[in-house]
Design a protein around this motif. Structure first.
Motif, PDB file in Angstrom:
ATOM      1  N   ASP A  13     -15.175  21.448 -38.710  1.00  0.00           N
ATOM      2  CA  ASP A  13     -14.705  22.687 -37.933  1.00  0.00           C
ATOM      3  C   ASP A  13     -15.623  22.868 -36.743  1.00  0.00           C
ATOM      4  O   ASP A  13     -15.109  23.364 -35.711  1.00  0.00           O
ATOM      5  CB  ASP A  13     -15.066  23.893 -38.875  1.00  0.00           C
ATOM      6  CG  ASP A  13     -14.202  24.097 -39.945  1.00  0.00           C
ATOM      7  OD1 ASP A  13     -12.846  24.102 -39.633  1.00  0.00           O
ATOM      8  OD2 ASP A  13     -14.400  24.106 -41.113  1.00  0.00           O
ATOM      9  N   ARG A  35     -13.568  24.002 -33.770  1.00  0.00           N
ATOM     10  CA  ARG A  35     -12.037  23.950 -34.024  1.00  0.00           C
ATOM     11  C   ARG A  35     -11.514  25.363 -33.960  1.00  0.00           C
ATOM     12  O   ARG A  35     -11.831  26.296 -34.455  1.00  0.00           O
ATOM     13  CB  ARG A  35     -11.821  23.432 -35.292  1.00  0.00           C
ATOM     14  CG  ARG A  35     -10.342  23.613 -35.900  1.00  0.00           C
ATOM     15  CD  ARG A  35     -10.195  23.197 -37.444  1.00  0.00           C
ATOM     16  NE  ARG A  35     -10.548  21.828 -37.750  1.00  0.00           N
ATOM     17  CZ  ARG A  35      -9.848  20.719 -37.719  1.00  0.00           C
ATOM     18  NH1 ARG A  35      -8.690  20.916 -36.847  1.00  0.00           N
ATOM     19  NH2 ARG A  35     -10.221  19.622 -37.748  1.00  0.00           N
ATOM     20  N   GLY A  38     -10.482  27.282 -37.309  1.00  0.00           N
ATOM     21  CA  GLY A  38     -11.119  26.605 -38.477  1.00  0.00           C
ATOM     22  C   GLY A  38     -11.885  27.851 -39.497  1.00  0.00           C
ATOM     23  O   GLY A  38     -11.572  28.859 -39.008  1.00  0.00           O
ATOM     24  N   ARG A  39     -12.689  27.131 -40.081  1.00  0.00           N
ATOM     25  CA  ARG A  39     -13.506  27.961 -41.100  1.00  0.00           C
ATOM     26  C   ARG A  39     -14.787  28.706 -40.320  1.00  0.00           C
ATOM     27  O   ARG A  39     -15.313  29.546 -40.838  1.00  0.00           O
ATOM     28  CB  ARG A  39     -14.020  27.301 -42.248  1.00  0.00           C
ATOM     29  CG  ARG A  39     -12.806  26.865 -43.163  1.00  0.00           C
ATOM     30  CD  ARG A  39     -13.252  25.789 -44.149  1.00  0.00           C
ATOM     31  NE  ARG A  39     -13.910  24.622 -43.587  1.00  0.00           N
ATOM     32  CZ  ARG A  39     -13.892  23.324 -44.045  1.00  0.00           C
ATOM     33  NH1 ARG A  39     -13.690  23.264 -45.214  1.00  0.00           N
ATOM     34  NH2 ARG A  39     -14.078  22.410 -43.504  1.00  0.00           N
ATOM     35  N   VAL A  40     -15.031  28.122 -38.936  1.00  0.00           N
ATOM     36  CA  VAL A  40     -16.282  28.704 -38.182  1.00  0.00           C
ATOM     37  C   VAL A  40     -15.459  29.437 -37.281  1.00  0.00           C
ATOM     38  O   VAL A  40     -15.089  28.745 -36.302  1.00  0.00           O
ATOM     39  CB  VAL A  40     -17.241  27.429 -38.071  1.00  0.00           C
ATOM     40  CG1 VAL A  40     -18.356  27.943 -37.387  1.00  0.00           C
ATOM     41  CG2 VAL A  40     -17.578  26.855 -39.192  1.00  0.00           C
ATOM     42  N   ALA A  41     -15.962  30.541 -37.071  1.00  0.00           N
ATOM     43  CA  ALA A  41     -15.466  31.212 -35.851  1.00  0.00           C
ATOM     44  C   ALA A  41     -16.413  30.998 -34.464  1.00  0.00           C
ATOM     45  O   ALA A  41     -17.422  30.983 -34.830  1.00  0.00           O
ATOM     46  CB  ALA A  41     -15.545  32.923 -36.098  1.00  0.00           C
ATOM     47  N   ASP A  44     -19.203  33.274 -33.920  1.00  0.00           N
ATOM     48  CA  ASP A  44     -20.448  32.936 -34.646  1.00  0.00           C
ATOM     49  C   ASP A  44     -21.071  32.133 -34.353  1.00  0.00           C
ATOM     50  O   ASP A  44     -22.499  32.160 -34.206  1.00  0.00           O
ATOM     51  CB  ASP A  44     -19.860  32.769 -36.262  1.00  0.00           C
ATOM     52  CG  ASP A  44     -19.233  34.074 -36.977  1.00  0.00           C
ATOM     53  OD1 ASP A  44     -19.431  35.207 -36.369  1.00  0.00           O
ATOM     54  OD2 ASP A  44     -18.649  33.720 -38.008  1.00  0.00           O
TER      55      ASP A  44
END
Length: 132
Positions: A13, A35, A38-41, A44
Motif C-alpha cells: 500500500d 496506492r 489501498g488500505r492506507v489513505a 493519513d
C-alpha cells in the motif's frame, strides 16, 4: 516498466523508493508512493509525515527528485531505463561466470521481485577472508 511499481504491483500500500540509489538524484532523496484505494489513505500518510518532516525542505533535494523523474519520463526515459537494465543483466551474467562468484538471480522468499539494475554478488567462494 522495470522500476518503481514493483512494490505496488506486488500488493504494498505504501512504498518508499530510495531515488538516490536508483535514479540520478542527490543523496538522501527518496519518493513515497501510496496506492490509490489501498488500505492506507493518502491523507493519513500526509498527516503522519507532517509530524516528522522539516518545515523547510531542501530545494536541492526536491529539485533533484524532479530532475530524476524527468530523466526517466517519456520515450527517451524508457530507452535510458532499458539500457540500464541491459547493463545490469550483462554485469550479472559476466560476474556469474567467474569461478567462486555467485550472483543473486532468484527472487528470495518474501520479496516480490529483484531490481534488474542491482548486482548482488556472493564472493565467499573466492576464499578470501575480507581482512587485508
Amino acid at each position: 516498466a522495470h522500476l518503481g511499481g514493483v512494490g505496488l504491483r506486488g500488493g504494498a500500500d505504501v512504498v518508499v523508493q530510495s531515488t538516490h540509489k536508483t535514479l540520478p538524484a542527490l543523496t538522501q532523496a527518496a519518493m513515497m508512493h501510496v496506492r490509490k484505494g489501498g488500505r492506507v489513505a493518502a491523507g493519513d500518510v500526509a498527516r503522519a509525515l507532517r509530524l516528522v518532516q522539516s518545515t523547510s525542505p531542501s530545494a536541492l533535494l526536491l529539485g533533484s527528485l524532479d530532475a530524476a523523474r524527468a530523466a526517466v519520463a517519456g520515450e527517451e526515459g524508457a530507452r535510458r531505463l532499458e539500457a540500464v537494465v541491459r547493463l545490469g543483466e550483462r554485469a550479472n551474467a559476466e560476474l556469474g561466470a567467474i569461478p567462486g562468484v555467485e550472483v543473486l538471480s532468484e527472487v528470495p522468499r518474501g520479496m516480490a521481485a529483484l531490481d534488474p539494475t542491482r548486482v548482488t554478488v556472493f564472493v565467499a567462494g573466492l576464499g578470501g577472508g575480507g581482512v587485508g
